[in-house]
Design an enzyme around this catalytic site. Structure first.
Site: not given
Ligand code: XIL
Length: 336
Positions: A226, A148, A258, A190, A256
């Site tokens: 996401h 990020e 979802d 990422n 990631e």
């Molecule tokens: C999130 C975790 O799932 C949480 O438990 C934590 O509190 C915050 O981070 N992008 C990412 C992940 O790269 O590392 C993040 O994970 C979600 C967004």
């Protein structure tokens, strides 16, 4: 008739079976299928353990390898969480993904207290990467080296401790150190919100191209994905973005995924969610560069979504009782 309906409903409520999980189906398609995991339930909760063991072929520690967890004090490294996940993965024939070496979040207080100059920042970040990637040398298939770094507008790098002390070259340095520490791991950039064609994905494309032009060891781009069930996705644009990244010579990993649903949760929304899961899967299956398909969790019981987005939830493929949702079956069908 009536009896048939009842037995169908009972079938839908059966827990996940240990045989032919999504990981096995995916491997027949040459796709790595994985999920993010939390240390505690992975150590303690039988239902969670069996779902992760049967469904996930690769594990990403959701939090255990973030800076504050693994390096809580300047002279303390704590690999207990990461090592527990690695042991579980070994016992269950699963791969491990490293997440993440360089991020603007999850920084412990000692870092901002002790890092004031460029030299100090370089020393701290190098030591961190060498130690953490070095500890897992040869054990991870990939590292999310930098997470990020591009701002949401896609106009440049976001402000962060590393950017502000070291300068924009902190990214190239991080990839070089990670390569020095573990020359076998694929090294990824990422990010989120850069799945399709937009200003942010343009900026990431330019960043990756620049690194490649300079011969910096970068091998993959992670598309976090996401997603929300309500937003309309431009699937052709996602395919186009995957293709242009592939043309730079990097793999594309869905890192990631979802798909969150807004309250009130209804079956209709769960079915629309399932369709999104299966369309993203088929996009990945259609792109040779898309080698990895990771979900950000496996069960709604431990999803970050309800903690992070008020009014949203139910983003994963097993419900809180580990019962497969329509999204689970849509992935199963897509992998058959
Ligand atoms: C999130 C975790 O799932 C949480 O438990 C934590 O509190 C915050 O981070 N992008 C990412 C992940 O790269 O590392 C993040 O994970 C979600 C967004």
């Amino acid at each position: 008739m009536f009896g048939g309906v009842i037995s169908l409903a009972m079938f839908a409520a059966l827990p996940v079976q240990a045989s032919a999980g999504l990981r096995d189906l995916a491997s027949t398609k040459n796709l790595r299928f994985g999920c993010a995991v939390e240390v505690r339930p992975l150590m303690l909760e039988a239902e969670y353990q069996s779902a992760v063991a049967s469904e996930c072929g690769a594990l990403t520690p959701a939090n255990a390898l973030k800076f504050d967890a693994v390096h809580p004090e300047s002279n303390i490294y704590d690999f207990s969480g990461g090592d527990s996940i690695l042991n579980f993965a070994r016992q269950h024939g699963q791969e491990l993904r490293g997440h993440t070496l360089v991020w603007h979040q999850a920084l412990p207080r000692w870092v901002s207290r002790s890092v004031k100059t460029r030299d100090q920042a370089v020393a701290v970040l190098r030591d961190h990467i060498m130690n953490v990637a070095g500890h897992y040398r040869g054990e991870v298939y990939a590292w999310d080296v930098v997470n990020e770094a591009v701002n949401d507008e896609g106009t440049g790098l976001r402000s962060s401790l590393w950017r502000n002390t070291i300068g924009p070259e902190y990214i190239a340095l991080a990839f070089q150190w990670a390569h020095e520490a573990d020359s076998n791991a694929k090294l990824c950039y990422n990010d989120y919100g850069a799945e399709g064609m937009n200003q942010k994905s343009d900026a990431i494309y330019a960043l990756v191209k620049d690194l490649k032009d300079k011969n910096i060891p970068i091998h993959c781009v992670g598309l976090q994905m996401h997603l929300s069930q309500e937003e309309a996705l431009d699937y052709p644009a996602i395919a186009q973005n995957m293709q242009r990244l592939a043309a730079l010579g990097v793999e594309v990993h869905v890192t990631e995924l979802d798909v969150r649903i807004q309250k009130p949760f209804t079956d209709q929304k769960r079915h629309l969610q399932a369709e999104i899961y299966s369309r993203v899967l088929s996009l990945c299956l259609q792109q040779p560069s898309c080698t990895t398909f990771n979900l950000w969790g496996i069960t709604d019981k431990y999803s970050w979504v309800s903690r992070t987005f008020k009014k949203w939830g139910e983003a994963l493929i097993l419900d809180r009782n580990f019962v497969p949702k329509p999204a689970y079956y849509s992935l199963q069908t897509g992998l058959q």
